[in-house]
Design a protein around this motif. Structure first.
Motif, mmCIF file in Angstrom:
data_model
loop_
_atom_site.group_PDB
_atom_site.id
_atom_site.type_symbol
_atom_site.label_atom_id
_atom_site.label_comp_id
_atom_site.label_asym_id
_atom_site.label_seq_id
_atom_site.Cartn_x
_atom_site.Cartn_y
_atom_site.Cartn_z
ATOM 1 N N UNK A 1 1.439 9.449 -6.076
ATOM 2 C CA UNK A 1 1.715 10.838 -5.727
ATOM 3 C C UNK A 1 1.210 11.240 -4.355
ATOM 4 N N UNK A 2 0.762 10.284 -3.564
ATOM 5 C CA UNK A 2 0.264 10.560 -2.215
ATOM 6 C C UNK A 2 1.403 10.325 -1.223
ATOM 7 N N UNK A 3 2.379 11.190 -1.270
ATOM 8 C CA UNK A 3 3.629 11.000 -0.537
ATOM 9 C C UNK A 3 3.449 10.965 0.979
ATOM 10 N N UNK A 4 2.659 11.882 1.512
ATOM 11 C CA UNK A 4 2.481 11.919 2.970
ATOM 12 C C UNK A 4 1.849 10.620 3.470
ATOM 13 N N UNK A 5 0.758 10.201 2.831
ATOM 14 C CA UNK A 5 0.093 8.965 3.253
ATOM 15 C C UNK A 5 1.004 7.752 3.045
ATOM 16 N N UNK A 6 1.800 7.789 1.980
ATOM 17 C CA UNK A 6 2.739 6.691 1.722
ATOM 18 C C UNK A 6 3.762 6.583 2.850
ATOM 19 N N UNK A 7 4.290 7.711 3.286
ATOM 20 C CA UNK A 7 5.277 7.697 4.370
ATOM 21 C C UNK A 7 4.653 7.240 5.683
ATOM 22 N N UNK B 1 0.830 -1.204 0.000
ATOM 23 C CA UNK B 1 0.000 0.000 0.000
ATOM 24 C C UNK B 1 0.865 1.254 0.000
ATOM 25 N N UNK B 2 1.901 1.265 0.822
ATOM 26 C CA UNK B 2 2.772 2.456 0.857
ATOM 27 C C UNK B 2 3.424 2.679 -0.506
ATOM 28 N N UNK B 3 3.806 1.620 -1.173
ATOM 29 C CA UNK B 3 4.419 1.733 -2.496
ATOM 30 C C UNK B 3 3.418 2.278 -3.521
ATOM 31 N N UNK B 4 2.204 1.739 -3.521
ATOM 32 C CA UNK B 4 1.184 2.205 -4.464
ATOM 33 C C UNK B 4 0.844 3.670 -4.214
#
Length: 128
Positions: A79-85, A71-74
């Motif tokens: 382009x959802x960098x904050x949520x990815x981190x 999920x973090x990779x997707x």
């Protein structure tokens, strides 16, 4: 489904995996179906669809770190960098996933046993 996808039969793979989601009463098979469908969506650069599958896998099995990391990779690729981190950080602090490991091993062992059964059958046909 994963086997069909690797053979280049993405449409049939998606149908098989969707069937699992609709008919399986076993959570670990549904988790695996979501993980594979998510990966297929990522391969087609459909990152939001991939994220939806990974989230669904986490709904089925909240301790599945493979789904959390995917999920973090997707999210990163969408382009959802904050949520990815945030998702990646939560992976570091998530509890161990013994059920997910059992699910994956059960899936793999079933595949190995089926392969062995088919090989025995073929061998018997060639060397009766």
């Amino acid at each position: 489904g994963r086997f069909l996808q690797r053979r280049g039969e993405a449409k049939r793979a998606e149908q098989e995996l969707t069937w699992v989601l609709e008919h399986s009463t076993t959570a670990h098979y549904r988790v695996l179906a979501h993980l594979f469908l998510g990966r297929m969506a990522e391969n087609r650069e459909r990152f939001r669809d991939a994220a939806a599958h990974y989230r669904a896998a986490l709904q089925e099995q909240p301790t599945c770190q493979a789904a959390r990391l995917a999920l973090s990779h997707a999210l990163l690729r969408a382009g959802q960098h904050r949520e990815a981190m945030e998702t990646a950080r939560s992976t570091l602090h998530a509890p161990d996933e013994p059920e997910a490991l059992e699910s994956w091993l059960a899936y793999r062992l079933d595949a190995v046993n089926e392969f062995k059964r088919r090989m025995r059958s073929l061998t018997e046909q060639v060397h009766p």
